[in-house]
Design a protein around this motif. Sequence first.
Motif, PDB file in Angstrom:
ATOM      1  N   PHE A   1       0.834  -1.203   0.000  1.00 48.17           N
ATOM      2  CA  PHE A   1       0.000   0.000   0.000  1.00 48.17           C
ATOM      3  C   PHE A   1       0.870   1.254   0.000  1.00 48.17           C
ATOM      4  O   PHE A   1       0.694   2.161  -0.806  1.00 48.17           O
ATOM      5  N   PHE A   2       1.847   1.291   0.900  1.00 48.96           N
ATOM      6  CA  PHE A   2       2.705   2.482   0.973  1.00 48.96           C
ATOM      7  C   PHE A   2       3.590   2.619  -0.280  1.00 48.96           C
ATOM      8  O   PHE A   2       3.871   3.714  -0.733  1.00 48.96           O
ATOM      9  N   PHE A   3       3.960   1.474  -0.863  1.00 48.73           N
ATOM     10  CA  PHE A   3       4.749   1.516  -2.095  1.00 48.73           C
ATOM     11  C   PHE A   3       3.923   2.101  -3.233  1.00 48.73           C
ATOM     12  O   PHE A   3       4.413   2.927  -4.005  1.00 48.73           O
ATOM     13  N   ILE A   4       2.646   1.706  -3.331  1.00 49.84           N
ATOM     14  CA  ILE A   4       1.761   2.232  -4.372  1.00 49.84           C
ATOM     15  C   ILE A   4       1.527   3.717  -4.147  1.00 49.84           C
ATOM     16  O   ILE A   4       1.556   4.515  -5.087  1.00 49.84           O
ATOM     17  N   VAL A   5       1.318   4.135  -2.881  1.00 51.67           N
ATOM     18  CA  VAL A   5       1.144   5.558  -2.564  1.00 51.67           C
ATOM     19  C   VAL A   5       2.415   6.310  -2.945  1.00 51.67           C
ATOM     20  O   VAL A   5       2.375   7.403  -3.529  1.00 51.67           O
ATOM     21  N   LEU A   6       3.565   5.728  -2.606  1.00 45.69           N
ATOM     22  CA  LEU A   6       4.838   6.365  -2.945  1.00 45.69           C
ATOM     23  C   LEU A   6       4.994   6.504  -4.465  1.00 45.69           C
ATOM     24  O   LEU A   6       5.417   7.555  -4.960  1.00 45.69           O
ATOM     25  N   ILE A   7       4.621   5.467  -5.177  1.00 42.69           N
ATOM     26  CA  ILE A   7       4.717   5.522  -6.645  1.00 42.69           C
ATOM     27  C   ILE A   7       3.789   6.600  -7.177  1.00 42.69           C
ATOM     28  O   ILE A   7       4.161   7.355  -8.090  1.00 42.69           O
ATOM     29  N   LEU A   8       2.577   6.690  -6.645  1.00 40.46           N
ATOM     30  CA  LEU A   8       1.649   7.721  -7.102  1.00 40.46           C
ATOM     31  C   LEU A   8       2.192   9.111  -6.789  1.00 40.46           C
ATOM     32  O   LEU A   8       2.088  10.035  -7.610  1.00 40.46           O
TER      33      LEU A   8
END
Length: 175
Positions: free
Chosen positions: A26-33
């Motif tokens: 989840f945090f990786f996807i948020v970071l990517i966004l």
Amino acid sequence: MQAFTGLTINAAIGGLQVGDMLTQLFFFIVLILLVRKFAWGPLMNVMQQREDYVTGEIEAAEKSRAEAEKAQTEAAEQLKQTKQEAQQIIEDAKSAGTKQEQDIIESARREADRIKESAQEEIENEKEKAIQTLQDKVASLSVLIASKVIEKEISAQDQEELINQYIKEAGESDE
């Protein structure tokens, strides 16, 4: 064991914690966004601007090169034309010099012919004057001899001596 609090999933699959993995995902996807929105977009814009700038510089360089080639071609053509004009001027000057030389030679030839004719006329006139003077002297001597012969009757030998004497006197007076 652990107590269930809130939404925490604590399942272990082969020693991996699925809840930790989902949280990190989840945090990786948020970071990517976030990276995509705040870093990737501006970075891509900068890269696009840089690409456009380089493309523009390449096009400008190509255009400058084409203009330089055109200018070089024009300069070479102009130099060739200038050389041809210079060669034509030299040829014209040579032909004018040759014509002037021929005119001077012809003029000198005419002047020499005129001087020659004038000298011949003058010689002819002097010759005629000399002949006329000689005829006048011969006539006066003839009259003088005739008067002397009439004055005295002389023998043929005396007469010949008298003629030779007058001829000698006439020759001395001419000199």
